[in-house]
Scaffold this active site. Structure first.
Site, PDB file in Angstrom:
ATOM      1  N   SER A 119       0.820  -1.217   0.000  1.00 42.02           N
ATOM      2  CA  SER A 119       0.000   0.000   0.000  1.00 42.02           C
ATOM      3  C   SER A 119       0.851   1.264   0.000  1.00 42.02           C
ATOM      4  O   SER A 119       0.324   2.364  -0.099  1.00 42.02           O
ATOM      5  CB  SER A 119      -0.914   0.011   1.228  1.00 42.02           C
ATOM      6  OG  SER A 119      -0.131  -0.044   2.403  1.00 42.02           O
ATOM      7  N   HIS A 140      -2.244  -2.719  -5.900  1.00 40.72           N
ATOM      8  CA  HIS A 140      -2.762  -2.365  -4.578  1.00 40.72           C
ATOM      9  C   HIS A 140      -4.283  -2.499  -4.575  1.00 40.72           C
ATOM     10  O   HIS A 140      -5.006  -1.623  -5.059  1.00 40.72           O
ATOM     11  CB  HIS A 140      -2.324  -0.940  -4.207  1.00 40.72           C
ATOM     12  CG  HIS A 140      -2.813  -0.497  -2.873  1.00 40.72           C
ATOM     13  ND1 HIS A 140      -3.085   0.822  -2.571  1.00 40.72           N
ATOM     14  CD2 HIS A 140      -3.093  -1.207  -1.739  1.00 40.72           C
ATOM     15  CE1 HIS A 140      -3.512   0.896  -1.320  1.00 40.72           C
ATOM     16  NE2 HIS A 140      -3.530  -0.314  -0.802  1.00 40.72           N
ATOM     17  N   GLU A 152      -5.079   0.016  -7.587  1.00 44.95           N
ATOM     18  CA  GLU A 152      -4.012   0.924  -8.026  1.00 44.95           C
ATOM     19  C   GLU A 152      -2.931   0.055  -8.648  1.00 44.95           C
ATOM     20  O   GLU A 152      -2.388  -0.832  -7.993  1.00 44.95           O
ATOM     21  CB  GLU A 152      -3.405   1.678  -6.832  1.00 44.95           C
ATOM     22  CG  GLU A 152      -4.203   2.856  -6.365  1.00 44.95           C
ATOM     23  CD  GLU A 152      -3.481   3.640  -5.273  1.00 44.95           C
ATOM     24  OE1 GLU A 152      -3.297   4.855  -5.440  1.00 44.95           O
ATOM     25  OE2 GLU A 152      -3.111   3.043  -4.243  1.00 44.95           O
ATOM     26  N   ASN A 190      -3.115   6.267  -0.386  1.00 44.26           N
ATOM     27  CA  ASN A 190      -2.627   6.509   0.971  1.00 44.26           C
ATOM     28  C   ASN A 190      -1.940   7.858   1.137  1.00 44.26           C
ATOM     29  O   ASN A 190      -1.854   8.373   2.246  1.00 44.26           O
ATOM     30  CB  ASN A 190      -1.718   5.370   1.421  1.00 44.26           C
ATOM     31  CG  ASN A 190      -2.539   4.166   1.840  1.00 44.26           C
ATOM     32  OD1 ASN A 190      -3.629   4.308   2.369  1.00 44.26           O
ATOM     33  ND2 ASN A 190      -2.036   2.971   1.575  1.00 44.26           N
TER      34      ASN A 190
END
Length: 283
Positions: A119, A140, A152, A190
């Site tokens: 992540s 991800h 992702e 993130n």
């Protein structure tokens, strides 16, 4: 490239979810972890998800049985010797991930693509320990994997167009929406989400408001389905701290400095839902 045999390393919540969607897409899936009880727990979670889908009429019993028949348990990483694709969903720790990728590079056939569900960690650095950096990529997935549409897809510096195309096609086959992202700390999800959570923690730390009030403002005022502090508890406060540290170190900007209260909670073992206590108390 035809991907038929798929291996997931790490049978936790993310890994078992990835295994489920891959088996639903018709792939032969090996679910691997270091201990049999970890794999059994992962498979039990998949069975529970599928039973709920049957109960709610989203799948027939035959479809659920077919998905389960395509799943194989494994505790031996050398089972990767004849797979077309491997995705790891293990602990977010660079040294442990790179050690695994070195092993996989030696075990897997030359055509095998190696993907990481990281992540926040750099794909370029993970790829550099292999002799096939062009076949290493980030995938991800979002939690819970069977429900969330986004993946992702992160290209490392050396990731080839063929590898990206294969992952894009595979993502769509699994019913997901792939979004291409460059290899920066935290990627997009993130890099935006965790500073928001960190700022919410600062609001509590500085006495601006209680956790309940902060969450209520974001739910009712910003239409978020879940408040940032509840979400932090679900992610795991140790994971939140780790990602903030990756952002802080990788981008070198003080705006990514983890809140001292987050550090204190993690040191206290208050990790959120999984430990029974975080910003909220769980039975």
């Amino acid at each position: 490239m035809s991907i038929q045999k798929f291996m997931v390393i790490g049978a936790g919540q993310m890994g078992s979810g990835i295994a489920q969607v891959a088996a639903q897409a018709g792939l032969q899936v090996i679910l691997n972890d270091i201990k049999p009880e970890f794999v059994e727990k992962g498979l039990a979670g998949i069975k529970k998800n599928l039973a709920r889908d049957v109960e709610k009429g989203r799948k027939t019993q035959e479809e659920a049985d077919g998905i389960l028949s395509r799943l194989t348990a494994s505790t031996d990483v050398t089972d990767a010797k004849d797979v077309d694709f491997v995705v790891e969903a293990i602990i977010e720790h660079m040294a442990i991930k790179t050690e695994l990728f070195k092993k996989l590079d030696d075990i897997c056939p030359a055509h095998t693509i190696l993907a990481s569900n990281t992540s926040s960690l750099p794909i370029t650095e993970i790829a550099a320990v292999t002799k096939r950096p062009e076949k290493v990529i980030g995938m991800h997935f979002m939690n819970p994997v069977p429900v969330m549409k986004l993946i992702e897809v992160i290209r490392g510096l050396a990731t080839s167009d063929d590898t990206y195309s294969a992952v894009e096609d595979l993502s769509k086959k699994m019913g997901k929406v792939p979004v291409e992202v460059n290899d920066f700390p935290g990627f997009v999800s993130n890099r935006i989400l965790l500073p928001m959570i960190n700022e919410a923690i600062y609001c509590v730390y500085e006495g601006v408001a209680t956790p309940e009030a902060v969450d209520e403002v974001m739910k009712l005022g910003m239409n978020h389905p879940m408040g940032p502090l509840t979400l932090a508890d679900f992610i795991g406060l140790d994971t939140c701290l780790y990602i903030m540290e990756v952002l802080h170190e990788g981008l070198g900007d003080s705006k990514y400095r983890p809140c001292p209260l987050l550090r204190k909670y993690v040191k206290a073992g208050w990790l959120g839902k999984k430990s029974g206590r975080g910003f909220y108390v769980y039975e």
